[in-house]
Write an enzyme that holds these catalytic residues in place. Structure first.
Site, mmCIF file in Angstrom:
data_model
loop_
_atom_site.group_PDB
_atom_site.id
_atom_site.type_symbol
_atom_site.label_atom_id
_atom_site.label_comp_id
_atom_site.label_asym_id
_atom_site.label_seq_id
_atom_site.Cartn_x
_atom_site.Cartn_y
_atom_site.Cartn_z
ATOM 1 N N SER A 173 0.797 -1.224 0.000
ATOM 2 C CA SER A 173 0.000 0.000 0.000
ATOM 3 C C SER A 173 0.829 1.273 0.000
ATOM 4 O O SER A 173 0.389 2.304 -0.517
ATOM 5 C CB SER A 173 -0.938 0.014 1.211
ATOM 6 O OG SER A 173 -0.199 -0.012 2.419
ATOM 7 N N GLY B 253 -2.133 -4.287 0.896
ATOM 8 C CA GLY B 253 -2.307 -5.530 1.619
ATOM 9 C C GLY B 253 -1.461 -6.678 1.109
ATOM 10 O O GLY B 253 -1.558 -7.793 1.627
#
Length: 224
Positions: free
Chosen positions: A49, A86
């Site tokens: 991310s 993630g």
């Protein structure tokens, strides 16, 4: 590392937020069409991310900002951003072969492992996944570099030591460049974080871009 409380909050909440966002952000941000560049080398960035512009437009993220600078400087390389919120080393490994089959890649830059550490995954698993990713690229004569990832001390000195050693071992065994952790300069500064307190905000992106720019210049200078 100083100011651990804020950094610990950053790390502990990162897993929850990125896991929830993963389903919505399973996509690859390739070279920006808005940037005019005909690079001699493509650098594939396989990250999570922090490199996927979480919480902002892709054009605000450090990868876009860096690609823009590289274009303005007429540098002979650019970044293909294959980062996903993630993402773990297992996820990166499962995607890499397909990406390499569909993209022209000259250099692979791996920025993965943080989510593995937050979930307490075995350092041996992390190491094996990284080694397989490196091999996939090297078998195609693609140069590989990796960003060392750090997690907070609250995971315990034994796990932290084994976690960080995994990156050292992979770099040594594969003869690849290991770059320093690139979030230390912003993760402990509240003014550089988003409202959730866990992701770097727009103000932090140029700082990250400048840091990675220098690292890439060093890498590309070393290459024949």
């Amino acid at each position: 590392m100083k100011n651990y409380p804020l950094f610990i909050l950053f790390i502990n909440l990162l897993f929850i937020t990125t896991a929830n966002a993963a389903a919505q952000e399973k996509q690859i941000n390739t070279v920006d069409n808005s940037i005019s560049i005909t690079p001699a080398s493509n650098i594939l960035l396989l990250g999570d991310s922090i490199s996927a512009s979480y919480g902002m437009k892709p054009t605000q993220g450090w990868v876009h900002l860096l690609n823009k600078k590289l274009s303005e400087q007429k540098q002979p390389y650019t970044i293909i951003n294959a980062s996903v919120s993630g993402e773990t080393t297992s996820g990166g490994l499962s995607r890499l072969a397909g990406i390499l089959a569909n993209e022209k890649v000259d250099h692979l830059l791996i920025e993965l492992g943080g989510n593995d550490g937050l979930r307490g995954y075995s350092p041996k698993l992390i190491k094996n996944n990284l080694l397989q990713m490196v091999k996939l690229a090297q078998d195609k004569n693609i140069k590989v570099s990796m960003i060392k990832i750090k997690i907070t001390p609250n995971y315990g000195p034994r796990y932290n030591k084994m976690f960080e050693q995994a990156f050292e071992d992979v770099a040594s065994a594969s003869n690849i460049n290991l770059l320093p952790f690139f979030m230390e300069a912003v993760a402990t500064d509240k003014a550089l974080m988003q409202a959730d307190g866990i992701h770097p905000n727009a103000q932090a992106q140029p700082i990250i871009a400048d840091y990675v720019e220098q690292q890439l210049k060093n890498l590309m200078t070393m290459e024949p």
